[in-house]
Design a protein around this motif. Sequence first.
Motif, PDB file in Angstrom:
ATOM      1  N   VAL A   1       5.350  70.823  40.857  1.00  5.10           N
ATOM      2  CA  VAL A   1       4.477  69.947  40.074  1.00  5.10           C
ATOM      3  C   VAL A   1       3.627  70.725  39.059  1.00  5.10           C
ATOM      4  O   VAL A   1       3.687  70.462  37.854  1.00  5.10           O
ATOM      5  CB  VAL A   1       3.589  69.093  41.010  1.00  5.10           C
TER       6      VAL A   1
ATOM      7  N   VAL B   1       8.361  63.896  39.510  1.00  3.39           N
ATOM      8  CA  VAL B   1       8.585  63.549  40.919  1.00  3.39           C
ATOM      9  C   VAL B   1       8.945  62.061  41.037  1.00  3.39           C
ATOM     10  O   VAL B   1       9.876  61.691  41.769  1.00  3.39           O
ATOM     11  CB  VAL B   1       7.338  63.870  41.777  1.00  3.39           C
TER      12      VAL B   1
ATOM     13  N   ILE C   1      12.140  64.224  48.995  1.00  2.00           N
ATOM     14  CA  ILE C   1      11.359  65.107  48.123  1.00  2.00           C
ATOM     15  C   ILE C   1      10.372  65.906  48.970  1.00  2.00           C
ATOM     16  O   ILE C   1       9.710  65.360  49.851  1.00  2.00           O
ATOM     17  CB  ILE C   1      10.600  64.279  47.062  1.00  2.00           C
TER      18      ILE C   1
ATOM     19  N   ALA D   1       7.583  67.843  47.561  1.00  4.14           N
ATOM     20  CA  ALA D   1       6.870  68.244  46.345  1.00  4.14           C
ATOM     21  C   ALA D   1       6.057  69.510  46.617  1.00  4.14           C
ATOM     22  O   ALA D   1       5.470  69.664  47.687  1.00  4.14           O
ATOM     23  CB  ALA D   1       5.967  67.116  45.875  1.00  4.14           C
TER      24      ALA D   1
ATOM     25  N   VAL E   1       1.171  62.274  43.512  1.00  2.00           N
ATOM     26  CA  VAL E   1       2.558  62.403  43.988  1.00  2.00           C
ATOM     27  C   VAL E   1       2.810  61.470  45.179  1.00  2.00           C
ATOM     28  O   VAL E   1       3.875  60.856  45.283  1.00  2.00           O
ATOM     29  CB  VAL E   1       2.861  63.882  44.339  1.00  2.00           C
TER      30      VAL E   1
ATOM     31  N   ALA F   1       6.985  59.796  47.249  1.00  2.00           N
ATOM     32  CA  ALA F   1       7.610  61.038  47.734  1.00  2.00           C
ATOM     33  C   ALA F   1       7.304  61.214  49.226  1.00  2.00           C
ATOM     34  O   ALA F   1       6.180  60.969  49.668  1.00  2.00           O
ATOM     35  CB  ALA F   1       7.084  62.228  46.941  1.00  2.00           C
TER      36      ALA F   1
ATOM     37  N   ALA G   1       5.020  66.700  50.990  1.00  2.53           N
ATOM     38  CA  ALA G   1       4.458  67.653  50.030  1.00  2.53           C
ATOM     39  C   ALA G   1       4.014  68.891  50.780  1.00  2.53           C
ATOM     40  O   ALA G   1       3.571  68.805  51.928  1.00  2.53           O
ATOM     41  CB  ALA G   1       3.267  67.044  49.300  1.00  2.53           C
TER      42      ALA G   1
END
Length: 231
Positions: free
Chosen positions: A133, A147, A163, A165, A177, A182, A185
């Motif tokens: 990101v 994303v 995902i 992230a 995000v 998503a 993370a």
Amino acid sequence: MRLLLDTANIEDIRYINTYFPIVGVTTNPTILSREGGDPAARLCEIRQIIGPDKELHVQITETEYEKIMAEAEIIVGALGKNTFVKIPITDVGLRAVRDLTAKGYHVTVTAVLSAGQALLAASAGADYVAPYVSRLENICENGVEAVAEIQQVFDAAGCSTKILAASFKTAREVVDVALTGAATATVSTFVMQKLLVHTTTDTSIKGFRDDWENVFGKRTLGSWLTNGEQK
Ligand code: G3P
């Protein structure tokens, strides 16, 4: 959104793993190089701290296909079944992703900067793709929109790739995000703490304590409810 911790610092991992709802730890060669010492011993210690069930993402250092395959086997053999082999998005990497996932390995495709790369990684069978990101933001791209686009591609294709992230510099980026849908993370210790802290929360907690003590003194609610048996 599921959260992982993006560090190889043992003290940080002990602290965050104790208090924060993380499902794993992510590393890469840069993160390991920051800590120095013996990277193998460090990764084994991280596995020991987080236990066998949490995810540990470890990046290969080889660049040739056969050597990547062999290194992946060594990584998972040393660090256990919930270890995700991180492979950067390249042509050789895609080949390794396809063949490792066919053999049942968990694979995270990393250093992803576009929906096109994510599409290729998902088609190769990746468990996760890791879009960066802040690195996108730093080249005047919109990391959060990237994303969101990857998530749209995955939803449209109905694929099971998730995902993961990465590369966050602010807590706001993490929340933005999360709003894209998503699944996961990974964030630094700094960003994890920024997600938690708010000065008005501190003020509120102090207010609760002061108000209670002004009326009830140091005697706790547990003590009141047990007629003083709980000290
Ligand atoms: O997990 C990948 C991530 O560590 C990259 O982050 O901060 O080096 O851009 P950064």
